[in-house]
Design a protein around this motif. Structure first.
Motif, PDB file in Angstrom:
ATOM      1  N   LEU A   1      13.337  57.897  -9.625  1.00 22.00           N
ATOM      2  CA  LEU A   1      13.182  57.923 -11.103  1.00 22.00           C
ATOM      3  C   LEU A   1      14.188  57.107 -11.655  1.00 22.00           C
ATOM      4  O   LEU A   1      13.656  56.364 -12.611  1.00 22.00           O
ATOM      5  N   ASN A   2      15.346  57.153 -11.222  1.00 24.28           N
ATOM      6  CA  ASN A   2      16.276  56.243 -11.904  1.00 24.28           C
ATOM      7  C   ASN A   2      15.942  54.840 -11.928  1.00 24.28           C
ATOM      8  O   ASN A   2      16.156  53.966 -12.669  1.00 24.28           O
ATOM      9  N   LYS A   3      15.484  54.347 -10.866  1.00 23.16           N
ATOM     10  CA  LYS A   3      14.993  53.017 -10.283  1.00 23.16           C
ATOM     11  C   LYS A   3      13.960  52.604 -11.058  1.00 23.16           C
ATOM     12  O   LYS A   3      13.885  51.745 -11.660  1.00 23.16           O
ATOM     13  N   HIS A   4      12.735  53.729 -11.131  1.00 20.64           N
ATOM     14  CA  HIS A   4      11.438  53.163 -11.587  1.00 20.64           C
ATOM     15  C   HIS A   4      11.311  53.543 -13.071  1.00 20.64           C
ATOM     16  O   HIS A   4      10.384  53.076 -13.663  1.00 20.64           O
ATOM     17  N   HIS A   5      11.618  54.874 -13.179  1.00 22.07           N
ATOM     18  CA  HIS A   5      11.544  55.355 -14.553  1.00 22.07           C
ATOM     19  C   HIS A   5      12.716  55.766 -15.477  1.00 22.07           C
ATOM     20  O   HIS A   5      13.100  57.101 -15.569  1.00 22.07           O
ATOM     21  N   PRO A   6      13.625  54.859 -15.541  1.00 18.35           N
ATOM     22  CA  PRO A   6      15.186  55.337 -16.020  1.00 18.35           C
ATOM     23  C   PRO A   6      15.182  56.274 -17.146  1.00 18.35           C
ATOM     24  O   PRO A   6      16.182  56.918 -17.487  1.00 18.35           O
ATOM     25  N   ASP A   7      14.272  56.160 -18.151  1.00 18.90           N
ATOM     26  CA  ASP A   7      14.040  56.908 -19.377  1.00 18.90           C
ATOM     27  C   ASP A   7      13.815  58.301 -19.067  1.00 18.90           C
ATOM     28  O   ASP A   7      13.628  59.182 -19.944  1.00 18.90           O
ATOM     29  N   TYR A   8      13.084  58.531 -17.984  1.00 16.95           N
ATOM     30  CA  TYR A   8      12.616  60.085 -17.630  1.00 16.95           C
ATOM     31  C   TYR A   8      13.823  60.904 -17.510  1.00 16.95           C
ATOM     32  O   TYR A   8      14.933  60.770 -16.979  1.00 16.95           O
ATOM     33  N   LEU A   9      13.346  62.189 -18.312  1.00 14.48           N
ATOM     34  CA  LEU A   9      14.750  63.131 -18.197  1.00 14.48           C
ATOM     35  C   LEU A   9      14.593  64.005 -17.111  1.00 14.48           C
ATOM     36  O   LEU A   9      13.741  64.935 -16.941  1.00 14.48           O
TER      37      LEU A   9
END
Ligand code: GN1
Ligand code: MG
Length: 344
Positions: free
Chosen positions: A68-76
């Motif tokens: 998630l950090n890599k592909h969707h960094p804004d995801y909480l």
């Protein structure tokens, strides 16, 4: 347990000036809120008797967090906070692992949905997690609880519980036992479905009940999914199914008065729409036809599990009064009865 042990609080560097309160939701782990002057935390004791491989939980969460950090960094995504020694979990003297999460201010959880907007928003949030994790390599994730939502195994467990239960318990549970047997055809449908290969293994949350969504107090919208202990390989019917199970009725699985259980069609539609707003192009056409089956099987599996636990003498779920698991079983099997009519 009144409070977390001192050595655990010390491992996470808490001093005296925090207020500690028990959060009573959840049937398995022990949860506390630690309130500080500006920051607050959630401290949780993992039930090692159930989660016998807690490292798997940590590994799965780490894999998901990296992705998630890599592909969707804004995801909480709620990471656990490490101990002062840099560990994900701290073991107490009895061998129970503890972990710490940040508490998100101005959020709340609910045990039943009030509006279609809330249902849509929560289902969208679980759907988003499913979609973002769909591009992970599912084979890297390990089961934290083997055969967790395997309906045929859960049915066998119910049959074994029935074989070993006292006459008194069987008499008390007569109505639920009859309902459970009446829906045994779902087990055959489940077996056929699994054998068909029509369901694609994906990384699932596997515990998508409504109180595992944090809502924003100001906007009333979903903020993020919590309780990631069962983030592991599964099928999408488990996640959409558990949402249907816990969203559509205006009362929770704890309700004793069965007349209060109803199927709210507008909420049902909102759950499906919210979920598909994220998952529509991820799922196959065949998978999408299985949404009603998901709702039925997940309601059935919970009914069977609560009933088996009542018959076994309440050895699995945390209970606060005698007969609570039977209340839950009656509730879920009645909900299933209503769902079976509404979903066909
Ligand atoms: C348990 O502990 P909690 O509330 O997160 C159970 C779920 C059931 C749920 C029923 C590990 O979840 O499968 O859906 O109770 N979790 C486990 O409320 O068994
Ligand atoms: Mg859980």
């Amino acid at each position: 347990m009144e409070n977390p042990p001192k050595e655990i609080l010390q491992a996470f560097e808490f001093s005296e000036k925090f207020e500690i309160t028990r959060i009573p939701t959840g049937h398995i782990n022990l949860t506390f809120k630690i309130t500080g002057t500006d920051k607050s935390y959630i401290l949780q004791r993992v039930n090692k008797n159930i989660f016998t491989k807690p490292n798997r939980i940590a590994n799965n969460i780490k894999l998901a967090a990296d992705h998630l950090n890599k592909h969707h960094p804004d995801y909480l995504f709620l990471h656990s906070i490490k101990t002062k020694e840099g560990e994900e979990m701290e073991y107490d003297a009895e061998g129970f692992p503890w972990r710490l999460f940040p508490y998100i201010n101005d959020t709340f959880t609910m045990d039943s949905v009030e509006t279609p907007e809330q249902a849509f928003s929560a289902a969208q949030e679980f759907g988003r997690l499913n979609r973002y994790l769909n591009t992970c390599d599912v084979t890297q994730f390990k089961s934290t609880l083997e055969r967790f939502h395997d309906l045929s195994w859960r049915y066998e467990q119910f049959e074994n519980a029935l074989k070993n239960a006292s006459t008194e318990k069987i008499e008390k549970a007569q109505n639920s036992i009859e309902q459970a047997s009446r829906f045994a055809y779902l087990v055959d449908e489940y077996k056929t479905l699994i054998a068909s290969g029509d369901l694609i293994p994906r990384v699932m949350h596997n515990d998508t009940k409504i109180n595992n969504i944090l809502f924003d107090k100001n906007t009333n919208k979903a903020v993020c999914a919590i309780d990631l202990d069962t983030l592991m390989p599964g099928y999408f019917i488990y996640d959409i199914g558990d949402m249907i199970r816990t969203f559509v009725s205006p009362v929770s699985e704890e309700e004793k008065d069965l007349s209060k259980i109803i199927i709210r069609k507008n909420i049902l539609n909102a759950v499906v729409d919210g979920y598909l707003s994220q998952m529509d192009d991820v799922l196959t056409a065949k998978e999408k036809t299985l949404i009603p089956f998901g709702g039925m099987m997940m309601t059935y599996i919970m009914g069977l599990r609560f009933l088996a636990d009542f018959l076994n003498g309440d050895v699995y779920y945390h209970t606060t009064y005698a007969g609570q698991n039977l209340v839950r079983a009656n509730n879920q099997l009645w909900l299933l009865n209503l769902l079976s009519k509404a979903l066909h």
